[in-house]
Design an enzyme around this catalytic site. Structure first.
Site, PDB file in Angstrom:
ATOM      1  N   GLN A 108      -5.461  -1.823   9.636  1.00  0.00           N
ATOM      2  CA  GLN A 108      -5.127  -3.078   8.968  1.00  0.00           C
ATOM      3  C   GLN A 108      -5.626  -4.242   9.831  1.00  0.00           C
ATOM      4  OE1 GLN A 108      -3.790  -3.256   5.877  1.00  0.00           O
ATOM      5  NE2 GLN A 108      -3.880  -5.493   5.912  1.00  0.00           N
ATOM      6  N   ASP A 119     -11.445   2.236   3.401  1.00  0.00           N
ATOM      7  CA  ASP A 119     -11.678   0.791   3.241  1.00  0.00           C
ATOM      8  C   ASP A 119     -13.149   0.520   2.897  1.00  0.00           C
ATOM      9  OD1 ASP A 119      -9.682  -1.165   3.446  1.00  0.00           O
ATOM     10  OD2 ASP A 119      -9.556  -1.004   5.626  1.00  0.00           O
ATOM     11  N   LYS A 157       0.835  -1.206   0.000  1.00  0.00           N
ATOM     12  CA  LYS A 157       0.000   0.000   0.000  1.00  0.00           C
ATOM     13  C   LYS A 157       0.871   1.259   0.000  1.00  0.00           C
ATOM     14  CE  LYS A 157      -3.778  -2.524   2.139  1.00  0.00           C
ATOM     15  NZ  LYS A 157      -4.587  -2.889   3.321  1.00  0.00           N
TER      16      LYS A 157
HETATM   17  N1  GUN Z   1      -6.688  -7.256   5.940  1.00  0.00           N
HETATM   18  C1  GUN Z   1      -6.818  -8.029   4.836  1.00  0.00           C
HETATM   19  N2  GUN Z   1      -7.449  -7.341   3.855  1.00  0.00           N
HETATM   20  C2  GUN Z   1      -7.726  -6.121   4.348  1.00  0.00           C
HETATM   21  C3  GUN Z   1      -8.345  -4.961   3.811  1.00  0.00           C
HETATM   22  O1  GUN Z   1      -8.815  -4.914   2.660  1.00  0.00           O
HETATM   23  N3  GUN Z   1      -8.425  -3.887   4.642  1.00  0.00           N
HETATM   24  C4  GUN Z   1      -7.941  -3.930   5.912  1.00  0.00           C
HETATM   25  N4  GUN Z   1      -8.085  -2.832   6.660  1.00  0.00           N
HETATM   26  N5  GUN Z   1      -7.359  -4.979   6.441  1.00  0.00           N
HETATM   27  C5  GUN Z   1      -7.242  -6.070   5.660  1.00  0.00           C
END
Ligand code: GUN
Length: 293
Positions: free
Chosen positions: A107, A130, A63
C-alpha cells in the site's frame, strides 16, 4: 443489468462505480471464486501496510471487506513506519516463494527511507495484482495480456458500462502519473481511441479539454476542472478524492457545475474508488486462475 447501474439524472447520467462493482461482484467474481474453490484453490491476497497513514488504513479496510465478500482471503501484514527496506524486501521474497499466496500489494505511500521502485521490482510479476511492476506495465504498453493497473482498468470498465464505445473517440487525460494517467491513456489507445495526455506544462488546457468525447481527470487537485471547461456531451471520469475543509469529500472535478454539462459523470465518492478495489480483487482471482493445477 448494467443499464440500471447508470443512474439517469436530470442533467448528466451518473456513472456509479459503486453499483457497477457490486453488480460485477455478484455476477462475475463470486462464481469465479466458487469455481476455483471447487478445484481446491482459495485466492489469497497479502496487503503490506507500513506506518499509520490514515487514508491508507481506510483503503486497506475497503479492500479487506470487498475480498471477504468475494470469498477470497485478504490479509494485511502491518509494519511500524521504522521498518527497514531490507525487511520489506525479505517479506516480499517470502511471499514470492509461497504457493498459497496469489497476489501481493504494498500500500502506497511508504516512508521516504523505503524505495518504491526497489520494492515494486521485488514483487514477482505473476503476483503483482496492482499491475505496477515493469513487466506488467510493459505488457500493457504492448497490448499483451497482463495484470493491469487497477484504477486504469476500473476506469475503462466504467466507460464501457456507460455504453461509450471508445473506438475512434477522443479521450483527453489530465494527469500523467505512472499509476493512472499514463496507463489509462495506453488502455484507451488499445481500444482505438485517439488520446491526448495533458499535464502541468500543457499550454492551453481548455483548448485540449474542449475536444474531449471522454475526459479523465487524475491530477490530485480539488475541483480543478469545472463545468465551463467541459464540452456538451462529454463523459467525465473523476479520479481525484480529497477531504473538503468544511467536511465531506470532493474530486478533481467541480461536480455541481460539471454535472450540468456532461453527458455522463462519475461521482466522488462512489465512482472510481470502488472500481479500483474491484479490479484488485479481480486481478487476485485472475492470478489464481493462471496457476497450473
Ligand atoms: N495508494 C493509493 N492508491 C493505491 C493503489 O492503487 N495501490 C497501492 N498499492 N497503493 C495505493
Amino acid at each position: 443489468m448494467v443499464e440500471a447501474l447508470i443512474l439517469k439524472n436530470m442533467s448528466a447520467d451518473i456513472i456509479s462505480g459503486k453499483a457497477i462493482a457490486e453488480n460485477l461482484l455478484d455476477t462475475e467474481l463470486v462464481p469465479r471464486v466458487e469455481a476455483l474453490k471447487a478445484k481446491g484453490i482459495t485466492p489469497r491476497l497479502i496487503v503490506i501496510l507500513v506506518g499509520e497513514h490514515p487514508a491508507s488504513a481506510s483503503y486497506v479496510r475497503q479492500k479487506e471487506k470487498f475480498a471477504d465478500r468475494a470469498g477470497i482471503v485478504a490479509e494485511t501484514w502491518r509494519y511500524e513506519d521504522t521498518v527497514t527496506e531490507a525487511k520489506i524486501l525479505e517479506e516480499i521474497e517470502t511471499i514470492n516463494q509461497d504457493d498459497s499466496i496469489h497476489g501481493v500489494i504494498v500500500q502506497l505511500p511508504v516512508p521516504d527511507h523505503i524505495s518504491v521502485e526497489k520494492i515494486l521490482r521485488a514483487i514477482h510479476p505473476s503476483k503483482d495484482v496492482d499491475g505496477f511492476t515493469p513487466q506488467n506495465v510493459g505488457q500493457l504498453f504492448l497490448g499483451e495480456e497482463s495484470l493491469e493497473c487497477c484504477t486504469p482498468k476500473g476506469i475503462i470498465r466504467m466507460i464501457e458500462s456507460a455504453k461509450v464505445d471508445l473506438n475512434g473517440k477522443h479521450v483527453v487525460v489530465v494527469g500523467r502519473s505512472n499509476i493512472v494517467g499514463k496507463p489509462v491513456a495506453i488502455l484507451a489507445l488499445n481500444k482505438n481511441a485517439t488520446v491526448t495526455i495533458c499535464h502541468s506544462r500543457t499550454k492551453d488546457l481548455d483548448a485540449q479539454i474542449a475536444q474531449a468525447d471522454v475526459l479523465i481527470v487524475a491530477v490530485g487537485r480539488p475541483e480543478m476542472i469545472n463545468g465551463d471547461q467541459i464540452p456538451e456531451g462529454c463523459t467525465v471520469i473523476d479520479v481525484g478524492i480529497h477531504r473538503k475543509e468544511g467536511g465531506g469529500l470532493c474530486g478533481d472535478v467541480h461536480f455541481e457545475s460539471a454535472v450540468k454539462k456532461a453527458k455522463a459523470i462519475s461521482p466522488v465518492p462512489g465512482g472510481v474508488g470502488p472500481m479500483t478495489v474491484f479490479c484488485l480483487i479481480e486481478n487476485t482471482i485472475e492470478a489464481a486462475e493462471r496457476l497450473k493445477v
